[in-house]
Every structure is written in C-alpha cells, then in structure tokens.
Design an enzyme around this catalytic site. Structure first.
Site, mmCIF file in Angstrom:
data_model
loop_
_atom_site.group_PDB
_atom_site.id
_atom_site.type_symbol
_atom_site.label_atom_id
_atom_site.label_comp_id
_atom_site.label_asym_id
_atom_site.label_seq_id
_atom_site.Cartn_x
_atom_site.Cartn_y
_atom_site.Cartn_z
ATOM 1 N N THR A 50 -11.790 54.654 31.090
ATOM 2 C CA THR A 50 -11.448 53.528 31.963
ATOM 3 C C THR A 50 -10.066 52.954 31.647
ATOM 4 O OG1 THR A 50 -13.771 52.990 32.158
ATOM 5 C CG2 THR A 50 -12.259 51.226 32.661
ATOM 6 N N SER A 97 -15.525 59.561 29.558
ATOM 7 C CA SER A 97 -16.292 60.062 28.407
ATOM 8 C C SER A 97 -17.709 60.437 28.804
ATOM 9 C CB SER A 97 -16.295 59.052 27.261
ATOM 10 O OG SER A 97 -17.127 57.961 27.550
ATOM 11 N N THR A 130 -15.590 54.434 26.936
ATOM 12 C CA THR A 130 -16.530 53.742 26.048
ATOM 13 C C THR A 130 -17.954 54.300 26.123
ATOM 14 O OG1 THR A 130 -16.961 52.081 27.742
ATOM 15 C CG2 THR A 130 -15.257 51.568 26.112
ATOM 16 N N ASP A 131 -18.262 55.015 27.216
ATOM 17 C CA ASP A 131 -19.653 55.466 27.403
ATOM 18 C C ASP A 131 -20.164 56.289 26.221
ATOM 19 O OD1 ASP A 131 -19.686 54.199 29.798
ATOM 20 O OD2 ASP A 131 -19.891 55.994 31.035
HETATM 21 N N1 ASP Z 1 -16.651 55.669 32.462
HETATM 22 C C1 ASP Z 1 -15.945 55.249 31.384
HETATM 23 C C2 ASP Z 1 -15.913 56.298 30.310
HETATM 24 O O1 ASP Z 1 -15.017 57.112 30.349
HETATM 25 C C3 ASP Z 1 -16.365 53.947 30.822
HETATM 26 C C4 ASP Z 1 -15.309 53.413 29.965
HETATM 27 O O2 ASP Z 1 -14.345 54.052 29.619
HETATM 28 O O3 ASP Z 1 -15.448 52.258 29.602
HETATM 29 O O4 ASP Z 1 -16.729 56.300 29.421
#
Ligand code: ASP
Length: 360
Positions: A50, A97, A130-131
């Site tokens: 993100t 992620s 973050t995932d």
């Molecule tokens: N969808 C995102 C990821 O790449 C969520 C994030 O980065 O916060 O995990």
C-alpha cells in the site's frame, strides 16, 4: 465545487508522490557529496504494498488497485531520509503482500544477506505490504544472521491519501536502521512510531494505521520525535533459530488450515493432497483437536507429513499434547508455517523438527 476540491487534492497528492520536487532532486544527489561518508549506509529493498499504491481520491483510503509506483517515488516523497543515512534503493518485486510468494521471500532473504555483508552498509530497510509483513519479518529473522538491523515498514493508507502514513513510516524505518542502538536486535517492524520484534509482531487491525504490534510482548521501542528510543538493552527473542538458505532453491510446500465448528475432514485432507510436506492446523483454544482430527494427524504422520498444532485464538501459547503432532508454543499459525518450511529445508526427521518447535 466539491468535485473541483477533490480533483485538486488528488492532483496535489499525486504530484507529491510522483512528480519530483526540485528540492528532492538535489537531496537525491546528496549521498555522493563529501561529508556524507560519515552517515551510516542504509539500503532500502522495496517489495510493493500500500505504501506505493494510489487511489482516485485522497479520501478513499481502501480501494487501491492497479499499478504500484516504484521505489523511486518513495525516495522522492521523503527526501529527509538522506539527513540520517547514505541511502540507496533496490526494487526486489513490486506487489501487494497478499500475493508475495515463498520464492519472493527466499530471494529477499538472500539479497538481505548479501547487502548486509557489505562493509559500508549499517542496516537494511524493507518496504512491504502489511498483510503478510509479519510472515516475511519472521522468515528473515530465521534466515539471516547479522548484528546489523533489518527493519521492515509499510503503510496502511495509500500514498495518495490524506494523512498518508507511508512517508513518516519510511523516515522512521531509516532512522532505526541507521541508529547504532539498533544493532543486535534482529529483525524489527517499524510502523506508526513503534518498533516491534519480528518474532512476535502481528497485524491486529484491518484498516487502522496502528495495526502492527504484539498483544503479549508489546513493543521494543518508539520513535520519539527525532529520536530512536529502545525500552531495553539489545535482546533477542527466546529460542531464536538460524537456517542457512544460501543453497535453498525452493521452499517446501506447507499448508495452513483453520478449524471451525462442523469442519469436514475432507477439507483438511485436501490441504495435503497436492504434495504438501507439512500442514499447520489452527485449532480452537489451546490447539484442541477433535477425535476426527486426531485420527487424521495419525494418518498424515504415517504418510510422512509433518503436522503442527496451532490455534486460531488471537494470543497465547499452544502446549504439547496430541502425539504425532508438534505444538506451536507462542508462534501464531502463520509463523509456525514459516518455521516448518525452513525446518523442512534442513531435515525430515520429526524428532528434530519437534525440537525447533519445543523452543518456541
Ligand atoms: N494490500 C496491502 C498489502 O500489500 C496492505 C498493505 O500494504 O497495508 O499487504
């Protein structure tokens, strides 16, 4: 009226992210200037997430789709990182992620090891979604061995959002990676002004910027204004293991299945059907298996499939009890899967693998 304000905000946010301001261009050249040799060297390895995503409107914080921006856009968004370190950056992959693969994290670990071996590098920052940040963080903590800090960061809000958290998280991560007090602390996650240990950190909220933490173990430290503040002297998580992945070309296939009321055994059986070498089952409570699950654990064992008993509960410890399976201790199910993959690169011996889990 509202539309034109929104259009301006969108333009403004995108301009900040993607159009290089003149000042930032100058700053970009700073690492080569005399005097900067005294600053610690920090390498940013970018993987996407993100933190490099965009939405059509700055008020839309969730529906980002499409092309992710490259690592250059990140550096341009936070020229202040050059005040703390001689920074260079590399793009490893550029994905969310939620789609990061075992191959991606294996390559990342090898690259981290190579970069940390460079004498001028004081630390590494990895930008990541973050995932599954906690899985990559834990994997790196098992597959690297260095006194130098490895810091993972990301963001919850897209780069084009109002109050995007990515730029400050990146700044904080570089500050931590460059700080001499960060040595001998292993892999850390830096998000929302807080420093967490890779071994224990987990994503705790689907949308909030204050999402990364560890309910039981808490934080290692904080970024207080312009100061990196650790609460403890350097310490490592207990039972820390190291797996040399330099000769590993593919990580073993390990599945993860969660238990729920009325679960069909076939679903669990299917998880190991396509040649999985191991399976982690996130049971209820303290890894409580039903008699049907216990029978299945024995069946898997007879076929040489390693079974790890974990829990779907948000925190706590899973104690050993069902014979033929290993208990995760304080590892979450997703981290137990990472450990089982790495353990299987070293041995197929259940006794030895159990030893790794017994230390957790
Ligand atoms: N969808 C995102 C990821 O790449 C969520 C994030 O980065 O916060 O995990």
């Amino acid at each position: 009226m509202k539309t034109s304000i929104r259009a301006f905000l969108t333009w403004f946010a995108l301009a900040n992210l993607f159009v290089l301001p003149a000042a930032a261009q100058q700053v970009k050249g700073q690492p080569d200037q005399p005097g900067n040799a005294r600053k610690p060297g920090v390498v940013i390895l970018a993987t996407g997430g993100t933190i490099v995503s965009a939405t059509p409107s700055p008020t839309d914080m969730a529906n980002y789709t499409g092309q992710l921006a490259g690592v250059d856009s990140l550096l341009k968004a936070v020229p202040q990182i050059h005040n703390y370190a001689n920074v260079r950056a590399e793009q490893i992959v550029n994905v969310g992620s939620n789609v990061i693969t075992s191959e991606n994290i294996l390559n990342l670990a090898k690259r981290v090891n190579a970069v940390l071996a460079e004498p001028d590098v004081a630390g590494v920052v990895i930008t990541h979604g973050t995932d599954t940040m906690e899985e990559t963080a834990y994997f790196l903590s098992l597959a690297t061995r260095s006194s130098k800090p490895i810091v993972i960061t990301g963001s919850m809000r897209p780069a084009t959002s109002l109050s995007a958290d990515g730029p400050v998280n990146l700044l904080d991560a570089v500050m931590v990676a460059a700080d001499p007090g960060s040595r001998d602390r292993g892999v850390m996650v830096v998000m929302n002004d807080r420093i967490s240990a890779a071994r224990y950190v987990t994503k705790m909220n689907t949308l909030n910027v204050d999402t990364m933490g560890a309910l039981e173990q808490g934080y290692l430290g904080a970024i207080a204004g312009e100061r990196v503040l650790f609460y403890f002297e350097p310490a490592r998580a207990r039972g820390e293991l190291y797996f040399d992945v330099s000769a590993v070309t593919k990580l073993p296939h390990v599945e993860l299945v969660y238990r729920y009321q009325g679960q069909e055994m076939q679903l669990v059986r299917d998880a190991v059907k396509e040649g999985a070498q191991g399976v982690v089952i996130g049971f209820t409570g303290n890894g409580n298996a039903s008699p049907d699950h216990e029978a299945l654990i024995r069946e898997f064992g007879s076929k040489g499939v390693s079974v790890v008993r974990s829990s779907r509960v948000v925190s706590g410890i899973v104690t050993p009890k069902v014979s033929g399976s290993m208990a995760t201790g304080s590892l979450t199910a997703q981290k137990a899967r990472i450990l089982l993959m790495l353990a299987l690169t070293r041995t197929k011996d259940l006794g030895q693998i159990s030893e790794f889990f017994a230390q957790q």
